[in-house]
Design a protein around this motif. Structure first.
Motif, mmCIF file in Angstrom:
data_model
loop_
_atom_site.group_PDB
_atom_site.id
_atom_site.type_symbol
_atom_site.label_atom_id
_atom_site.label_comp_id
_atom_site.label_asym_id
_atom_site.label_seq_id
_atom_site.Cartn_x
_atom_site.Cartn_y
_atom_site.Cartn_z
ATOM 1 N N ALA A 61 0.838 -1.207 0.000
ATOM 2 C CA ALA A 61 0.000 0.000 0.000
ATOM 3 C C ALA A 61 0.873 1.257 0.000
ATOM 4 C CB ALA A 61 -0.928 -0.006 1.217
ATOM 5 N N ALA A 67 2.093 1.759 -3.459
ATOM 6 C CA ALA A 67 0.977 2.174 -4.311
ATOM 7 C C ALA A 67 0.479 3.577 -3.936
ATOM 8 C CB ALA A 67 -0.172 1.169 -4.204
ATOM 9 N N ARG A 68 1.008 4.122 -2.842
ATOM 10 C CA ARG A 68 0.591 5.415 -2.293
ATOM 11 C C ARG A 68 -0.918 5.436 -2.031
ATOM 12 N NH1 ARG A 68 3.664 7.318 -6.792
ATOM 13 N NH2 ARG A 68 5.841 7.429 -6.212
ATOM 14 N N ASN A 69 -1.412 4.334 -1.485
ATOM 15 C CA ASN A 69 -2.843 4.180 -1.194
ATOM 16 C C ASN A 69 -3.054 4.406 0.302
ATOM 17 O OD1 ASN A 69 -5.410 3.143 -0.539
ATOM 18 N ND2 ASN A 69 -5.361 1.746 -2.293
ATOM 19 N N GLU A 82 -5.723 4.790 2.229
ATOM 20 C CA GLU A 82 -6.727 3.976 2.939
ATOM 21 C C GLU A 82 -6.248 2.541 3.148
ATOM 22 O OE1 GLU A 82 -9.136 5.510 4.474
ATOM 23 O OE2 GLU A 82 -8.471 7.350 3.496
ATOM 24 N N TRP A 112 -3.162 1.553 3.251
ATOM 25 C CA TRP A 112 -2.035 1.623 4.185
ATOM 26 C C TRP A 112 -2.541 1.734 5.624
ATOM 27 C CZ3 TRP A 112 -0.032 5.537 7.374
ATOM 28 C CH2 TRP A 112 1.264 5.325 7.834
#
Length: 126
Positions: free
Chosen positions: A17, A20-22, A24, A26
């Motif tokens: 995560a 992916a720079r996600n 939520e 993370w």
């Protein structure tokens, strides 16, 4: 404990995560009251709200990427050695990092980070 919630799987989901720079996804790997430290005891963030504010700044970096060098697992503790590419004030750089995660009930309860010195790969042009 299912494989999905094993400490190693939880920490890998966190790393995926992150890359992916996600935000939520993370945050979903951390307990709502989790704490992050600069090792050994300098509190960086306490709980999801503070973690969100801290990570949103980091995720805005266009070259951000963490490469796992080595992982060790002992019970509910996962230790990652990473090489992280960052957009630093001086330019694009790399920072070695050791991350110590304590995972309980399928969520990261605490994370402590040891930061190596930054290595500038490409200086910022003014």
């Amino acid at each position: 404990m299912s494989e999905w919630t094993s400490p190693e799987i939880v920490v890998q989901r966190q790393l995926d995560a992150y890359n992916a720079r996600n935000v939520e996804a993370w945050l979903a790997t951390y307990a709502p009251d989790a704490k992050q430290y600069e090792h050994p005891d300098k509190l960086l963030a306490n709980g999801h709200a503070e973690m969100r504010a801290r990570i949103q700044t980091r995720f805005a970096e266009p070259d951000l990427h963490a490469k796992l060098i080595k992982r060790s697992v002992m019970g509910n503790v996962v230790i990652d050695h990473e090489d992280v590419t960052r957009n630093l004030p001086e330019g694009i750089g790399r920072v070695e990092l050791v991350c110590i995660y304590v995972v309980e009930r399928g969520l990261i309860q605490s994370a402590s980070f040891l930061f190596g010195p930054p290595f500038i790969m490409q200086a910022r042009v003014s």
